[in-house]
Motif scaffolding. Structure first.
Motif, short mmCIF file in Angstrom:
data_model
loop_
_atom_site.label_atom_id
_atom_site.label_comp_id
_atom_site.label_asym_id
_atom_site.label_seq_id
_atom_site.Cartn_x
_atom_site.Cartn_y
_atom_site.Cartn_z
N SER A 72 0.82 -1.22 0.00
CA SER A 72 0.00 0.00 0.00
C SER A 72 0.85 1.27 0.00
O SER A 72 0.35 2.34 -0.33
CB SER A 72 -0.95 0.01 1.21
OG SER A 72 -0.21 -0.04 2.42
N ALA A 73 2.11 1.15 0.37
CA ALA A 73 3.04 2.29 0.36
C ALA A 73 4.47 1.75 0.41
O ALA A 73 4.70 0.60 0.79
CB ALA A 73 2.78 3.20 1.56
N GLU A 74 5.42 2.58 0.01
CA GLU A 74 6.83 2.22 0.13
C GLU A 74 7.22 2.45 1.59
O GLU A 74 7.26 3.59 2.05
CB GLU A 74 7.66 3.09 -0.80
CG GLU A 74 9.11 2.70 -0.85
CD GLU A 74 9.88 3.51 -1.89
OE1 GLU A 74 11.00 3.93 -1.55
OE2 GLU A 74 9.36 3.71 -3.00
N LEU A 75 7.43 1.36 2.33
CA LEU A 75 7.69 1.46 3.76
C LEU A 75 8.93 0.66 4.16
O LEU A 75 9.30 -0.30 3.49
CB LEU A 75 6.49 0.94 4.57
CG LEU A 75 5.21 1.75 4.47
CD1 LEU A 75 4.03 0.99 5.06
CD2 LEU A 75 5.38 3.09 5.19
N ALA A 76 9.52 1.07 5.26
CA ALA A 76 10.70 0.38 5.79
C ALA A 76 10.50 0.15 7.29
O ALA A 76 9.60 0.71 7.91
CB ALA A 76 11.95 1.23 5.56
N ILE A 103 22.68 -5.32 9.81
CA ILE A 103 21.76 -4.48 9.05
C ILE A 103 21.21 -3.41 9.99
O ILE A 103 21.31 -3.54 11.20
CB ILE A 103 20.59 -5.28 8.42
CG1 ILE A 103 19.72 -5.94 9.50
CG2 ILE A 103 21.08 -6.32 7.46
CD1 ILE A 103 18.45 -6.55 8.97
N GLU A 104 20.67 -2.35 9.41
CA GLU A 104 20.02 -1.30 10.20
C GLU A 104 18.55 -1.18 9.84
O GLU A 104 17.76 -0.74 10.66
CB GLU A 104 20.74 0.03 10.01
CG GLU A 104 22.08 0.06 10.68
CD GLU A 104 22.64 1.46 10.82
OE1 GLU A 104 21.87 2.42 10.72
OE2 GLU A 104 23.85 1.56 11.03
N SER A 105 18.21 -1.53 8.59
CA SER A 105 16.82 -1.40 8.17
C SER A 105 16.55 -2.30 6.97
O SER A 105 17.47 -2.78 6.31
CB SER A 105 16.51 0.06 7.80
OG SER A 105 17.24 0.44 6.66
N ILE A 106 15.25 -2.51 6.73
CA ILE A 106 14.79 -3.24 5.55
C ILE A 106 13.67 -2.41 4.95
O ILE A 106 12.75 -2.00 5.65
CB ILE A 106 14.26 -4.63 5.93
CG1 ILE A 106 15.39 -5.49 6.51
CG2 ILE A 106 13.64 -5.32 4.73
CD1 ILE A 106 14.94 -6.85 7.01
N GLU A 107 13.74 -2.16 3.64
CA GLU A 107 12.72 -1.34 2.97
C GLU A 107 12.03 -2.17 1.90
O GLU A 107 12.66 -2.91 1.15
CB GLU A 107 13.36 -0.12 2.32
CG GLU A 107 12.35 0.79 1.68
CD GLU A 107 12.96 2.09 1.17
OE1 GLU A 107 12.42 2.65 0.20
OE2 GLU A 107 13.97 2.53 1.73
#
Length: 145
Positions: A72-76, A103-107
């Motif tokens: 529904s949106a580009e989210l991380a 790692i620090e984040s996943i998008e």
């Protein structure tokens, strides 16, 4: 005898508490043994929806974290403190296994699922959140005991 333990016993304080393992015999697989696995944790990335539920994890236990984006949106999701408090075994995306150092984040740019498997290590409360948000429903707290 260890001088610290001798002092503890001399003062009548008993033995320091330690977390019990999830299973008695880890066997050849060690910490990755099936009997050492906690429940699978699930997060959902969706525009305007809560991220997931807070959870209590046991240090030394093996967990899977499924992060699903509905597109529904580009989210991380980010959480450098959380990712530094665990030992990451692997990340699986579209049946491709990745074994990262850190790692620090996943998008997510579109719908999909990433499955992270890890061992909880560092006690404390650690947060995963959607970057740039401050609402309680846009973050999850993992407490490692």
């Amino acid at each position: 005898m260890n001088p610290f333990l001798a002092l503890v016993f001399a003062l009548g304080l008993g033995v320091p508490a330690a977390a019990a393992p999830l299973c008695d015999d880890l066997g050849f697989a060690g910490l990755l043994a099936k009997c050492n696995r906690g429940e699978t944790l699930k997060l959902t990335l969706a525009s305007g929806k809560p991220l997931g539920d807070d959870a209590i994890l046991q240090s030394g236990a093996y967990y899977k974290l499924e992060i699903t984006a509905d597109g529904s949106a580009e989210l991380a999701v980010e959480g450098p403190g959380f990712f530094r408090a665990i030992w990451m075994n692997e990340i699986v995306i579209n049946k491709i296994e990745i074994r990262p150092m850190a790692i620090e984040s996943i998008e997510f740019d579109k719908a999909g699922t990433a499955e992270l498997s890890f061992i909880a290590i560092k006690p404390g409360t650690h947060v995963l959140r959607i970057p740039g948000t401050s609402g309680d429903s846009q973050q999850v707290r993992f407490t490692i005991q």
